[in-house]
Design a protein around this motif. Sequence first.
Motif, PDB file in Angstrom:
ATOM      1  N   GLY A 165      50.042  42.783  43.789  1.00 49.33           N
ATOM      2  CA  GLY A 165      50.073  41.709  42.789  1.00 49.33           C
ATOM      3  C   GLY A 165      48.742  41.016  42.598  1.00 49.33           C
ATOM      4  N   ASP A 166      47.801  41.255  43.533  1.00 52.32           N
ATOM      5  CA  ASP A 166      46.492  40.591  43.445  1.00 52.32           C
ATOM      6  C   ASP A 166      45.685  41.043  42.236  1.00 52.32           C
ATOM      7  OD1 ASP A 166      46.856  38.990  45.568  1.00 52.32           O
ATOM      8  OD2 ASP A 166      45.381  39.943  46.891  1.00 52.32           O
ATOM      9  N   ILE A 167      45.745  42.338  41.931  1.00 53.35           N
ATOM     10  CA  ILE A 167      44.930  42.855  40.820  1.00 53.35           C
ATOM     11  C   ILE A 167      45.427  42.263  39.497  1.00 53.35           C
ATOM     12  CG2 ILE A 167      44.222  44.953  39.598  1.00 53.35           C
ATOM     13  CD1 ILE A 167      42.978  44.592  42.409  1.00 53.35           C
ATOM     14  N   ALA A 168      46.762  42.243  39.330  1.00 54.54           N
ATOM     15  CA  ALA A 168      47.313  41.656  38.098  1.00 54.54           C
ATOM     16  C   ALA A 168      46.941  40.186  37.995  1.00 54.54           C
ATOM     17  CB  ALA A 168      48.826  41.823  38.071  1.00 54.54           C
ATOM     18  N   ALA A 169      47.051  39.465  39.125  1.00 53.85           N
ATOM     19  CA  ALA A 169      46.731  38.036  39.127  1.00 53.85           C
ATOM     20  C   ALA A 169      45.247  37.807  38.840  1.00 53.85           C
ATOM     21  CB  ALA A 169      47.117  37.430  40.465  1.00 53.85           C
ATOM     22  N   GLY A 170      44.399  38.634  39.430  1.00 61.74           N
ATOM     23  CA  GLY A 170      42.953  38.484  39.224  1.00 61.74           C
ATOM     24  C   GLY A 170      42.557  38.752  37.788  1.00 61.74           C
ATOM     25  N   LEU A 171      43.150  39.799  37.202  1.00 65.53           N
ATOM     26  CA  LEU A 171      42.827  40.128  35.807  1.00 65.53           C
ATOM     27  C   LEU A 171      43.289  39.015  34.865  1.00 65.53           C
ATOM     28  CD1 LEU A 171      43.691  43.936  35.850  1.00 65.53           C
ATOM     29  CD2 LEU A 171      41.437  42.955  35.413  1.00 65.53           C
ATOM     30  N   LYS A 172      44.447  38.431  35.188  1.00 62.96           N
ATOM     31  CA  LYS A 172      44.957  37.327  34.371  1.00 62.96           C
ATOM     32  C   LYS A 172      44.055  36.096  34.499  1.00 62.96           C
ATOM     33  CE  LYS A 172      49.199  34.701  33.588  1.00 62.96           C
ATOM     34  NZ  LYS A 172      50.486  34.306  34.141  1.00 62.96           N
ATOM     35  N   LEU A 173      43.596  35.866  35.720  1.00 64.47           N
ATOM     36  CA  LEU A 173      42.750  34.696  35.994  1.00 64.47           C
ATOM     37  C   LEU A 173      41.410  34.792  35.246  1.00 64.47           C
ATOM     38  CD1 LEU A 173      42.324  32.147  37.781  1.00 64.47           C
ATOM     39  CD2 LEU A 173      41.393  33.666  39.535  1.00 64.47           C
ATOM     40  N   THR A 174      40.721  35.918  35.399  1.00 58.02           N
ATOM     41  CA  THR A 174      39.409  36.042  34.743  1.00 58.02           C
ATOM     42  C   THR A 174      39.571  36.091  33.235  1.00 58.02           C
ATOM     43  OG1 THR A 174      39.506  38.429  35.137  1.00 58.02           O
ATOM     44  CG2 THR A 174      38.202  37.114  36.684  1.00 58.02           C
ATOM     45  N   ALA A 175      40.657  36.752  32.761  1.00 55.55           N
ATOM     46  CA  ALA A 175      40.873  36.818  31.301  1.00 55.55           C
ATOM     47  C   ALA A 175      41.034  35.416  30.727  1.00 55.55           C
ATOM     48  CB  ALA A 175      42.115  37.655  31.000  1.00 55.55           C
ATOM     49  N   HIS A 176      41.775  34.559  31.455  1.00 57.92           N
ATOM     50  CA  HIS A 176      42.020  33.186  30.988  1.00 57.92           C
ATOM     51  C   HIS A 176      40.702  32.461  30.728  1.00 57.92           C
ATOM     52  CE1 HIS A 176      44.110  29.278  30.804  1.00 57.92           C
ATOM     53  NE2 HIS A 176      43.042  28.820  31.425  1.00 57.92           N
ATOM     54  N   PHE A 177      39.785  32.541  31.688  1.00 62.10           N
ATOM     55  CA  PHE A 177      38.545  31.770  31.553  1.00 62.10           C
ATOM     56  C   PHE A 177      37.523  32.469  30.650  1.00 62.10           C
ATOM     57  CE2 PHE A 177      40.388  29.977  35.432  1.00 62.10           C
ATOM     58  CZ  PHE A 177      40.404  28.644  35.037  1.00 62.10           C
ATOM     59  N   ILE A 178      37.505  33.794  30.665  1.00 67.09           N
ATOM     60  CA  ILE A 178      36.570  34.498  29.769  1.00 67.09           C
ATOM     61  C   ILE A 178      36.960  34.229  28.319  1.00 67.09           C
ATOM     62  CG2 ILE A 178      35.845  36.788  28.957  1.00 67.09           C
ATOM     63  CD1 ILE A 178      35.807  37.707  31.855  1.00 67.09           C
ATOM     64  N   GLU A 179      38.259  34.292  28.054  1.00 66.55           N
ATOM     65  CA  GLU A 179      38.716  34.016  26.684  1.00 66.55           C
ATOM     66  C   GLU A 179      38.321  32.612  26.244  1.00 66.55           C
ATOM     67  OE1 GLU A 179      42.952  34.769  26.816  1.00 66.55           O
ATOM     68  OE2 GLU A 179      42.715  36.450  25.439  1.00 66.55           O
ATOM     69  N   ARG A 180      38.701  31.616  27.048  1.00 63.48           N
ATOM     70  CA  ARG A 180      38.543  30.225  26.621  1.00 63.48           C
ATOM     71  C   ARG A 180      37.106  29.739  26.661  1.00 63.48           C
ATOM     72  NH1 ARG A 180      43.260  31.359  27.980  1.00 63.48           N
ATOM     73  NH2 ARG A 180      45.104  30.298  27.188  1.00 63.48           N
ATOM     74  N   ARG A 181      36.331  30.241  27.623  1.00 68.51           N
ATOM     75  CA  ARG A 181      34.989  29.681  27.797  1.00 68.51           C
ATOM     76  C   ARG A 181      33.888  30.534  27.177  1.00 68.51           C
ATOM     77  NH1 ARG A 181      35.476  27.334  33.982  1.00 68.51           N
ATOM     78  NH2 ARG A 181      37.022  25.750  33.479  1.00 68.51           N
ATOM     79  N   VAL A 182      34.145  31.832  27.038  1.00 70.01           N
ATOM     80  CA  VAL A 182      33.068  32.707  26.544  1.00 70.01           C
ATOM     81  C   VAL A 182      33.389  33.279  25.158  1.00 70.01           C
ATOM     82  CG1 VAL A 182      31.692  34.772  27.051  1.00 70.01           C
ATOM     83  CG2 VAL A 182      32.490  33.326  28.927  1.00 70.01           C
ATOM     84  N   LEU A 183      34.593  33.814  25.003  1.00 72.76           N
ATOM     85  CA  LEU A 183      34.878  34.578  23.783  1.00 72.76           C
ATOM     86  C   LEU A 183      35.372  33.709  22.625  1.00 72.76           C
ATOM     87  CD1 LEU A 183      36.532  37.761  25.348  1.00 72.76           C
ATOM     88  CD2 LEU A 183      34.159  37.402  24.718  1.00 72.76           C
ATOM     89  N   TRP A 184      36.373  32.871  22.877  1.00 72.57           N
ATOM     90  CA  TRP A 184      36.953  32.109  21.773  1.00 72.57           C
ATOM     91  C   TRP A 184      35.939  31.209  21.063  1.00 72.57           C
ATOM     92  CZ3 TRP A 184      42.475  30.553  23.935  1.00 72.57           C
ATOM     93  CH2 TRP A 184      43.247  31.723  24.012  1.00 72.57           C
TER      94      TRP A 184
END
Lengths: 200, 242
Positions: B200-219
Motif C-alpha cells: 500500500g506504500d507505493i499507492a499512497a506515495g504516488l497519491k501524496l506526490t501527485a497531490h502536491f505536484i498538481e496543486r503547487r507545480v502544474l495547476w
Amino acid sequence: MAGTAGPEIERLIQLLAKLPGLGPRSARRAALHLMKKREALMEPLAAAMAEAAEKIRPCSTCGNLDVSDPCTVCRDPRRADGVLCVVETVGDLWALERAGAFAGKYHVLGGVLSALDGVGPDDLNLASLVERAGNGSVSEVILALNATVDGQTTAHVIADRLSHTGVSITSLARGVPVGGELDYLDDGTLAAAFRSRRPA
Amino acid sequence: MEWTDTGRIIAVRNYGETSAIVELLTPEHGRHPGLVRGGRSKAMRPILQPGNSVRAVWRARLDEHLGNYALEADSLDAGALMDDPLALSGLNAACAMAVLALPEREAHPAVYGAFEVLISSLNDIDIWPALYISWEAGLLADLGYGMDLKKCAATGQTHDLRYVSPRTGRAVCAEAGAEYADRLLALPGFMAGSGEVSPGDIAAGLKLTAHFIERRVLWPTDKVLPEARARMIERLESAGRL
C-alpha cells in the motif's frame, strides 16, 4: 521570384513545396518541369491526383488507404484471415508488402502513443483491432511496431487490451540487421540480439 | 555560446524531414532543448530515444536561442527497457513528468542525480517504484515546494509519522492525526524514514506526490499530470505492485 510568375504558378509552387523532400527551390524546379511536360506529365498527373482524391478512402476494416472499401488487401482471398499484423502507418504496411514476408491481413493503428504529443489509446484505431481479434477467426496478432520507446509502449498497451481475447500475440524480433556490424550497433540492439539468439 | 554536459534524453520531437528537437535533462543546465540536425537519420534514431544518456555539446549565437546539439551516445539504456512493460511505463512517466514540471534551462542537479538513479534502477521492479516516488518528492523540494516529513506538525515528535497535511505538506503523527485521518494523506513508511516499503506504500506515495505536484507545480500553469503517469499506475496496479 515575386512578379515573374502568375498567381496560379505561385500557388502550384507553394503546394509542391509542402510535399516531403521538396523545399521552395526544388518545388520551383518541379513546377517548371511539369509546365515543360504539360501533356506528357502535368495533365496526366493532375487527372491521376483528382481521381485519387475522389476515390481514395480509409478501409473500414483495417485502416489501409485504397480506392475500395474493404481494401484490396482485406479482400484478397489468398491471404490468411487468421493472422493480423498491426502496423503504425500505411507506410509501414507498404514496407512489409514490399518485403513480401507476410501473407496475412493488416491493421493500421494510425499512430503510436505519445506522452509528449498527448496521443492516448483512444486516439488510435484500437477498438476495431480488439473487435477483429476477438471475432473468433483470428489466431495470432503480430505487433509490427517501431522499436522505439513510443512504439514499444504502444505494443505493450495493445498486448494488454488483447489479453482477454485468447489470441497469440507476437512481436517482431530485434537484433543485428542485414549488413550490420556489431561495433556500430547500439547497446539495446546488441542486448536484444543476444536474448533472441538461436541455434546456428 | 557553447557548453558541454552529460544528459538524459527526456523528449524528442521531429522537426522538418531530417532534424529533431531534443530535450535533455542535464546536471548543470537543467531541462534544455536543442536542435539535432540529422536527428532523424538511421544513425541517430537509436540514440535519440527517451532514457538514453548522451554527451552533449550545445552551441548557439545567443543564450536564449534554441541552439544546436551535437550528441554522442554515452549509455543507451532505452533499448534494454523496451521488452519490460513496467520499466517502460516508469521511464515514460518520469520523462513526461520532467518535461512538464521542470522549468527550462534551470539547473537542478539533485533532480538530475535522482533521475539517473531511477533510470538505472528501472530493471528492478522491487525498488524503482519507491525511487520514482522519492524522485517526485525531491522534484517538489528542489522546486521550492517540498514537504516537511521530518517531524509532526502538531506534536513535534519525529517517530510514528503516518499522515501528511494536504494543505501544508507537513507530516502528522499517528496519534495527532487519528481524528482527521479521512482528511489527511497517508505517509508511506519509506518516505518517513523507516526504509521499508510495505503493501500500500507505493499507492499512497504516488497519491501524496501527485497531490502536491498538481496543486503547487502544474495547476498554477494550467497543466495536468501526464497520461504516462496514469498508465504507469494502471500497470503497477495490474502487476500487483501498488
